[in-house]
Structures are given as structure tokens and as C-alpha cells.
Design a protein around this motif. Sequence first.
Motif, PDB file in Angstrom:
ATOM      1  N   LEU A 287       0.814  -1.214   0.000  1.00 36.87           N
ATOM      2  CA  LEU A 287       0.000   0.000   0.000  1.00 36.87           C
ATOM      3  C   LEU A 287       0.847   1.264   0.000  1.00 36.87           C
ATOM      4  O   LEU A 287       0.398   2.307  -0.445  1.00 36.87           O
TER       5      LEU A 287
ATOM      6  N   PRO B   5      -4.264   3.954  -1.768  1.00 38.84           N
ATOM      7  CA  PRO B   5      -4.206   2.727  -0.954  1.00 38.84           C
ATOM      8  C   PRO B   5      -5.540   2.370  -0.308  1.00 38.84           C
ATOM      9  O   PRO B   5      -5.791   1.185  -0.049  1.00 38.84           O
ATOM     10  N   ALA B   6      -6.409   3.364  -0.066  1.00 37.85           N
ATOM     11  CA  ALA B   6      -7.683   3.064   0.609  1.00 37.85           C
ATOM     12  C   ALA B   6      -8.547   2.105  -0.216  1.00 37.85           C
ATOM     13  O   ALA B   6      -9.439   1.455   0.316  1.00 37.85           O
TER      14      ALA B   6
ATOM     15  N   LEU C  38      -7.442  -1.319   1.270  1.00 32.92           N
ATOM     16  CA  LEU C  38      -7.214  -1.378   2.701  1.00 32.92           C
ATOM     17  C   LEU C  38      -8.226  -2.258   3.429  1.00 32.92           C
ATOM     18  O   LEU C  38      -7.873  -3.026   4.327  1.00 32.92           O
TER      19      LEU C  38
ATOM     20  N   LYS D 190     -11.022  -3.011   6.196  1.00 31.03           N
ATOM     21  CA  LYS D 190     -11.048  -2.553   7.596  1.00 31.03           C
ATOM     22  C   LYS D 190     -11.972  -1.357   7.814  1.00 31.03           C
ATOM     23  O   LYS D 190     -11.806  -0.589   8.765  1.00 31.03           O
TER      24      LYS D 190
ATOM     25  N   VAL E 130     -15.541   0.645   8.693  1.00 32.60           N
ATOM     26  CA  VAL E 130     -16.602   0.458   9.683  1.00 32.60           C
ATOM     27  C   VAL E 130     -17.678  -0.446   9.076  1.00 32.60           C
ATOM     28  O   VAL E 130     -18.068  -0.258   7.917  1.00 32.60           O
TER      29      VAL E 130
ATOM     30  N   TYR F 257     -13.812   4.473   3.535  1.00 33.82           N
ATOM     31  CA  TYR F 257     -12.987   5.618   3.929  1.00 33.82           C
ATOM     32  C   TYR F 257     -12.904   6.611   2.784  1.00 33.82           C
ATOM     33  O   TYR F 257     -13.087   7.796   2.951  1.00 33.82           O
ATOM     34  N   MET F 258     -12.604   6.091   1.594  1.00 36.06           N
ATOM     35  CA  MET F 258     -12.423   6.997   0.463  1.00 36.06           C
ATOM     36  C   MET F 258     -13.780   7.362  -0.118  1.00 36.06           C
ATOM     37  O   MET F 258     -14.774   6.674   0.119  1.00 36.06           O
ATOM     38  N   GLU F 259     -13.805   8.447  -0.856  1.00 35.93           N
ATOM     39  CA  GLU F 259     -15.064   8.869  -1.441  1.00 35.93           C
ATOM     40  C   GLU F 259     -15.388   7.942  -2.607  1.00 35.93           C
ATOM     41  O   GLU F 259     -14.600   7.787  -3.532  1.00 35.93           O
TER      42      GLU F 259
ATOM     43  N   ASP G 279     -21.642   8.026  -2.479  1.00 36.72           N
ATOM     44  CA  ASP G 279     -21.166   7.989  -1.102  1.00 36.72           C
ATOM     45  C   ASP G 279     -22.323   8.290  -0.148  1.00 36.72           C
ATOM     46  O   ASP G 279     -22.381   9.345   0.454  1.00 36.72           O
TER      47      ASP G 279
ATOM     48  N   ILE H 158     -29.211   4.573   9.058  1.00 32.80           N
ATOM     49  CA  ILE H 158     -28.568   5.841   9.428  1.00 32.80           C
ATOM     50  C   ILE H 158     -27.861   5.708  10.783  1.00 32.80           C
ATOM     51  O   ILE H 158     -26.722   6.141  10.950  1.00 32.80           O
TER      52      ILE H 158
ATOM     53  N   THR I  42     -24.613   3.587  10.214  1.00 32.74           N
ATOM     54  CA  THR I  42     -23.572   4.043   9.293  1.00 32.74           C
ATOM     55  C   THR I  42     -23.101   5.472   9.575  1.00 32.74           C
ATOM     56  O   THR I  42     -21.966   5.814   9.271  1.00 32.74           O
ATOM     57  N   GLY I  43     -23.997   6.309  10.098  1.00 31.68           N
ATOM     58  CA  GLY I  43     -23.647   7.715  10.274  1.00 31.68           C
ATOM     59  C   GLY I  43     -23.675   8.503   8.985  1.00 31.68           C
ATOM     60  O   GLY I  43     -23.231   9.650   8.939  1.00 31.68           O
ATOM     61  N   TYR I  44     -24.220   7.902   7.923  1.00 26.82           N
ATOM     62  CA  TYR I  44     -24.302   8.633   6.662  1.00 26.82           C
ATOM     63  C   TYR I  44     -25.156   9.885   6.831  1.00 26.82           C
ATOM     64  O   TYR I  44     -26.122   9.903   7.580  1.00 26.82           O
ATOM     65  N   GLU I  45     -24.810  10.918   6.073  1.00 23.07           N
ATOM     66  CA  GLU I  45     -25.538  12.172   6.131  1.00 23.07           C
ATOM     67  C   GLU I  45     -26.560  12.277   5.008  1.00 23.07           C
ATOM     68  O   GLU I  45     -27.320  13.218   4.926  1.00 23.07           O
TER      69      GLU I  45
ATOM     70  N   PHE J 281      -3.080   4.941   5.813  1.00 20.10           N
ATOM     71  CA  PHE J 281      -3.329   4.970   4.368  1.00 20.10           C
ATOM     72  C   PHE J 281      -4.564   5.755   3.972  1.00 20.10           C
ATOM     73  O   PHE J 281      -4.884   5.860   2.798  1.00 20.10           O
ATOM     74  N   ILE J 282      -5.311   6.267   4.944  1.00 20.88           N
ATOM     75  CA  ILE J 282      -6.466   7.066   4.532  1.00 20.88           C
ATOM     76  C   ILE J 282      -6.060   8.530   4.455  1.00 20.88           C
ATOM     77  O   ILE J 282      -5.214   8.997   5.206  1.00 20.88           O
TER      78      ILE J 282
ATOM     79  N   ASP K 199     -10.571  11.599   3.833  1.00 21.18           N
ATOM     80  CA  ASP K 199     -11.122  10.350   4.356  1.00 21.18           C
ATOM     81  C   ASP K 199     -11.237  10.430   5.881  1.00 21.18           C
ATOM     82  O   ASP K 199     -12.213   9.972   6.474  1.00 21.18           O
TER      83      ASP K 199
ATOM     84  N   ARG L   7     -14.208  12.581   6.881  1.00 21.12           N
ATOM     85  CA  ARG L   7     -15.452  11.819   6.720  1.00 21.12           C
ATOM     86  C   ARG L   7     -15.615  10.793   7.843  1.00 21.12           C
ATOM     87  O   ARG L   7     -16.687  10.626   8.393  1.00 21.12           O
ATOM     88  N   THR L   8     -14.506  10.117   8.155  1.00 21.61           N
ATOM     89  CA  THR L   8     -14.571   9.056   9.155  1.00 21.61           C
ATOM     90  C   THR L   8     -14.911   9.633  10.535  1.00 21.61           C
ATOM     91  O   THR L   8     -15.742   9.075  11.254  1.00 21.61           O
TER      92      THR L   8
ATOM     93  N   ARG M 240     -18.672  10.853  10.488  1.00 20.85           N
ATOM     94  CA  ARG M 240     -19.646   9.762  10.529  1.00 20.85           C
ATOM     95  C   ARG M 240     -19.587   9.024  11.869  1.00 20.85           C
ATOM     96  O   ARG M 240     -20.607   8.560  12.359  1.00 20.85           O
ATOM     97  N   SER M 241     -18.397   8.931  12.449  1.00 21.08           N
ATOM     98  CA  SER M 241     -18.297   8.285  13.761  1.00 21.08           C
ATOM     99  C   SER M 241     -19.043   9.120  14.795  1.00 21.08           C
ATOM    100  O   SER M 241     -19.768   8.581  15.631  1.00 21.08           O
TER     101      SER M 241
ATOM    102  N   ARG N 109     -21.497  11.117  14.217  1.00 16.24           N
ATOM    103  CA  ARG N 109     -22.931  11.005  13.945  1.00 16.24           C
ATOM    104  C   ARG N 109     -23.479   9.697  14.518  1.00 16.24           C
ATOM    105  O   ARG N 109     -24.569   9.674  15.094  1.00 16.24           O
ATOM    106  N   ARG N 110     -22.739   8.621  14.323  1.00 17.85           N
ATOM    107  CA  ARG N 110     -23.195   7.346  14.903  1.00 17.85           C
ATOM    108  C   ARG N 110     -23.253   7.434  16.425  1.00 17.85           C
ATOM    109  O   ARG N 110     -24.109   6.820  17.045  1.00 17.85           O
TER     110      ARG N 110
ATOM    111  N   PRO O 184     -13.003   3.613  13.939  1.00 13.46           N
ATOM    112  CA  PRO O 184     -12.408   2.331  13.550  1.00 13.46           C
ATOM    113  C   PRO O 184     -11.057   2.137  14.228  1.00 13.46           C
ATOM    114  O   PRO O 184     -10.417   3.118  14.626  1.00 13.46           O
TER     115      PRO O 184
END
Lengths: 619, 233
Positions: free
Chosen positions: A10, A16-17, A20, A22, A24, A252-254, A258, A300, A303-306, B16-17, B21, B24-25, B28-29, B31-32, B88
Motif C-alpha cells: 500500500l 491505498p484506501a 485497505l 477494515k 466500519v 474511507y475513500m469517497e 457515497d 442511518i 452508518t452515520g451517513y448524512e 493509508f487514509i 477520508d 469523513r470518518t 460519521r463516527s 454522527r453514529r 475504527p
Amino acid sequence: MSNHYLGDLLERVRKPARYLGKEVNAVFKNPGQVKVHLALAFPDLYEVGMSHLGLKILYALANRLPDVYAERVFAPGADMEEILRGENLPLFSLESNTALQNFDLVGFSLQYELSYTAVLNMLDLGGIPLYSSERKEADPFILGGGPTALNPEPLAPFFDFFVLGDGEEVLPEILREYASWKDKGRGKREDFLEIIARIPGIYVPGFYEPVYSQGNFSNMRPLKENVPLCIEKRTVVDLENAFYPESFVVPYMEVVHDRATLELFRGCSRGCRFCQAGFTYRPVRERSLNKLKELAGAIIDNTGYEELSLSSLSSSDYSQIEKLIDELQDQFQQQDVSLSLPSLRADVFALKLADKVQRNRTGGVTFAPEAGSQRLRNVINKQVTEDEILEAAAQAVKAGRSHIKLYFMIGLPTETEEDLREIAGLARKISGLRRTVKSKRRPFKVIISASTFVPKPHTPFQWEPQLDLKLIKERQELLRQSLRGVKGVDFTWHEAGMSFLEAVFARGDRRLAPVLERAFRMGSRLDAWSDSFDFSLWEEAFKKEGIEPEYYAYFHPETSAPLPWDHISTGVSKHFLISEYKKALEEKNTGDCRKNGCAGCGLENCPIQVGEAGCTTIS
Amino acid sequence: MYHYLLTFSKRGDLRFISHLDLLRTFVRSARRAGIPIACSKGYNPQPKFVFAAPLAVGIEGENEYLDLYLKEPWETDKISESLNMQLPAGLKVHKIRQVDLNRPPLSATVGAALYKVLFSPVSPDLEQALHDIISADTVLLERKGKKDKKTLNIRPFIYLLSMKKLEGEKGVLFMLLATGNKGGTRPQEIMSLLPLGDSGGRTKIKIFRKDLFVMYNNRFKTPEGLSPSEYLE
């Protein structure tokens, strides 16, 4: 592969994401302690594959089974591939970094024809023989599912079996059969294939042989007794109680999409004649309002998505769409979740919904009239009028939206240059709204986006040739010229060569398989990405294999002629497709069967009317 | 609105993020975790999460800082515990304190970062090269932009370079480099100026950011009051 080694890899790639894992909500199990180790492979980059709902459903569904570990594998970027090949390392899964060849089953998601060489590349990088016939006992079984599996013939020699239709019920059946086959001490590969060939919706291409006569496909000859002559796609009848994930892996990455996805319903009853999904995902099956609210809340929270996308083939057709939006907005008031609606119809109701979900109403709005003239919209059964489009556009302008994007197709059956000029005419009328409609804010743009019509199997246009490549380019140019001078118009179009290839493989037969291998060996990879698409490479590959791609793209058989996918049934009868084809040429519409009554498509398990399913031609 | 300063680490594979990233992480964490995040105003409200200094992909951060703004006051322990439940593995909040709302975020005042670079093998010419950089008035470096290249003098951004040889061909190099809105340089840029390896093989490099520093009374201190020398082993 050890974690130390992964880290070293990586260090050397651009994103690299992508490799990767790992994330959530990713699932971790010990691969040594499960019975069935399944790779869910997506033949495109991570950011594309992780935007795909089907993959997420199957990932969560399979991992609920205690004896199963499902992991994700995506196509590597060019930089990662170079390292893997250079150092003789296998393509590996995201979760446990297991080499593809060490899985029990590798399932590919087949979403678009231009991903086929990426499938071969992943097999090759994963250390798995490309051809089913070359695989040994220790090799995994390779399966494929998704829209293009409904005519899988160009891929047939590379796959052990295909799964047709919805995967929620059939995947656990396959995994169960595999576990019990393994319990019994495994056996020959063929024995397992014979067992699962009995599961409805499973097609084992090696048990059939196509017969050609005078250069054309003639029939599919079964090579074994007791294999079905007609393989019907699977349909989850009770979508309400079917599995749907309450949690998604959060990248992690967009990624391309998303956001969290809520599937409101499956299927579409509009019957647009060019649309493969519209014919192959029938019937329409809705989830209830309460179920959707419950799922939305859990997704929601987990995940915590907005943002939550209210997804389907035509979301404004959900029977309680306004109520659903209102109630979800109430539900999420505290959590700051915005809703989004993909694929809107070009009408005022759809715009109203778009206004409702978007807090920021100054962004763009996208409509898909598909054809410029009323005549041509009748041919394709896209039931939206110019008045409706203009009214919606006027409201969008009034609200102060920055752009109005309109999707069209070039080369639809019966299209003339006049039809294209009407696209320009419509663009001019919309552009002219800046004089008649008082906008709240600023000048707006009109974006005309033109893709190329690709005739798809299992649709009423499966007998139609694609427009000649030269003519496509001419018509793109004509459209570009006629849009010149229209104020505030941008024109974007789709690479014609890609659509040509899509047409070749969409209606292809098994004779195309060597071309895929050749193109892969010559370096074709992620062809759906315009920056890595090389048409001349494909021309060369066809030439070397002695195959004329024009034969497939411009194939124009009688409706009575046998087709290479006739042994696969989506449940919609061939009689209905023929009658829709005829009506198209007569410029007649067919109503939405949920509003205007059964149109007679022949589907079984349909809440509107039960009909005659099955394959029409097979000997 | 309520203002908190968090100290966290970004370890292991999470190096690596990317910076975006990471944002965002964290969002979202949070928010959860149900943390009442405050948002910026305007057409497109964004959560008010301000990282002190972006960390390049591939570098582990041991003491990273985040200015966090909430709509409602939460106990600091509750914030860190609930965030740590959701983050994470690889991301962890170590400290949190409430700070004055009017105090500018650390990103506005941060001036230097201390990096620790582990590498092997150690080139015999390395010590001389480091000495040359330290004693030079100007150290020119070419930076590639999206369109053009430009050459600039990064010597003013180098506050300290200190190398030690370790057992078995390994070396450790500490670098105190300028970072923040007055310009700076990154450890990879320094490494690109140095002779690495000995026989053309790949040099293995691992970089850690130990901490970030703000200038107080002409001295660099971490937000917790430590000086760079306390990190030098």
C-alpha cells in the motif's frame, strides 16, 4: 498475505484506501473456521463497486450465515496490477487478504458488458484458470449474476455457472448445497454443477452447446439429460420480508455514490421499450412505508451517513412517495440527514419531489426524456410530453436552479435527423425560458447529454440493429451543430465506440469468448472508463480472432429467428416482446400496467395478472 | 456553540487514509455516536470539524489535533468515550478539553511538526548530506504543481534534523519542520534530498508525526506544553 506485506504494497500505490478494507461495518471472521468461503468480486475499481447496492445486499446476507464468510474483491488499479504482476503476487480479498484462488466460490457481479475483460483480468491475477474446462478440483467455482447474466453467452466458457434474477433467495441455496457437498467429501467439479443445475435460476453453461447454422445461432443443445431446457430467472416475490441490510460498510475513500441506499421497490411498470431493467426486473414489488422507515432509521444509526438515497428504477412512482419523504424528513430532523432521489421523470410531480428533498434548491435538476420528438417518444414508449417537460423546466428555472440536464439517446429505432433537430428545438425552448420566466437568482445552463442506443436482450428492441457507428458519429455531430448558437447550452455525448462494443457483447453468443480473452491479453482492462478505453485494441482483437463485430451490433433477425439467449427466461413472454416491438414501429404507446391494467407481459407471480412464462424457442 | 480540542492518534493501516477520508470518518463516527455536531452556516452547511494540520497519506500520527464544535455542551469524557466506541481501529481519541469558543482553531496557529523517520539501510553519505543541509543558507527544491513546476528555498522551513544509527543497518531521523499557513515542508521532501540505500535497492521508510507545535514566547510548544526536545530519544 501478512499485514506487514500488505502495508508494504500500500505504500506504493496511488490510492491505498482502495485495498485497505477494515472499514466500519466490514465483517471479520476466521476463514479457517467457516465451511464456505465466498468472494464477492466486482469487476471495477473499489469506488465503483462500493457504490453498488446488490453487492452490499449479498455481502450482508451471506455473512449472516454462520458457516459462510463473504469477502469483497475489486479490480485493481493499473498501478496495483503492475506491482502484483511484477512481484508475482495474487489478487487478494479486502477482509482477510486471501488470494482469489483460495476461495471456495468466486461470484462476479455482471453489471455492464464493458467490464468483461476486467473479469478475466481478476481471474488471471487471482491465479485461477480463465476457462471453466481448465479448472482443477482445488480451484474455486466461478459464478456470475446481475443484469448482463441474462445473456451470459459471450462469457459462458469462463464461468462455471450463472445465477439469473434476484439473488436473495438463491444465493443461500447455493451456499447450502456447497456446504453439504463439502461435508460429503467433495467430489468431481461436475458433480457439484449437476447438483446446483437443479436449483431454479441456475444456468450451467458447460451443460449446453450452441448449434450454429449458416453462420447464425440455431439452437442450444443440452449435453446432459435432466438439465432444464429453459432456465427461468429467480424473483423474490415477497420483497417486504426479503433480507435488506440494516448496516452498510462505510468506505474511507469517497466512492461514486457515497451515501446510504434505501431500495423502495424493485421493478418498473412503465415499459420503456429500450430499457432492459424495465423488462427484466418485473413485477413491481414495493416495500411498505413502515418497513422503509424502520430500515432507514437503522441504516442511518449504523452508518452515520448524512445522506439517504431513495432508490429504485423510478422512485417518483413509489405509491406513497410524498408521504414517505415527509415522514422520513420528520424522522431525521434531529439527525441532519438529507434525502436524495435518483432517476427522475421529466414532469412537474418529479420536480416537486426534487424540491421537497433538496434543502438547497439552487443546484441542478436532471430529467430523461430520452427522445426529442413526440413521435420517437411514442416509439420507445417514454410517456412524457413536451408540455410536461417544459412546465417542469419552467418551474426549475423559476426556483433558481443552476442547470437543467436532459438525457437523450442517439440512434433509437426509426430515428431520423428530424428527431435530433427536435432535441435542439427543445433545448432552444428551455433556454428561451430565461426570457419568459422570472428566475429567482441567476442565469442557468441547459446540459444536453446524449448516449447511444444499445439494443438489449429481453427487450422489445432485441431484434433491432444498432445504428451504424459512422452514422452515430455523424448524428452526434449534427446534434452538436444544431445546438450551436443556443444560449447557455452545453452538449456532452458518449463515446460511440464504447456503445458499439456494448451492443456487440449485449447480443453476443459464445463465439465472442475468444475475442474477450484476446482483448484481455492485449491489455484491455477497465473499458467502462473512457481514459482507459482503446477502440483500436478491440478492432485488432476481433481481427485476430476472425470475428466481425458488425455482425453482432447490426444483427437484425426476424422475430421468429432463434436468439442465443432464448433458453433464458425473464418471465416476460416473447409474444409480448414481439407485440411491443410491432407497436413501437406503429408509434403506439402501451400504458403503465399498474395504472391502466395488465398489458399482457405474461409474467407469473404478478399481482396484476398471472400469465404464461417460459422460453419460446428451444429444441 | 461549544468548542473542544481533541488529541488523537492515527495508527497502523489507517495511515493509508487521506485527510478528507479522515474528516469523513470522524464526522460519521460522531454522527453514529449521536454527538450534537455544530455545522457551518450557508447554502451548504458543513460540520465544524477543524484538523490542525493535514497528515499526508502513509504517515502515522501520534498526537494529532481536532477542533470540534458542538451545538450542545457534552461532558468531555462522554465525547471521547462515545467517539472511541465508534471510531475504527487505528483512530483513537486520547485527550479532550473544552476551550474558549473565541479561541482560534489550532490550524490557525500551528507552526511546526516533529517527524520521526525510521529507515534502512543507512547510506554512508547520509550524515554529510544532513550536515550540508543544516549549514546551507538555501536548500532548493522543485515542487510540481498541477500545471507547472516551481523551485523554492525550503531551508527556512527546516528547524532541526537529527540522525541516529540504530542496530542492524537501521537509522532514525528526527525532523522539526515548519507547517501551517505560513508555509512549510514535508518529511518526504527532505528524504528526497538525501542519499538513500547503498546498492540501488529500495530503502524502507516509515514516518511518524510525533506532535504539532505552536510558537509561544519564541519557543515551540505542543498544545500540552511539551517542547520538541522532550521527544528526541
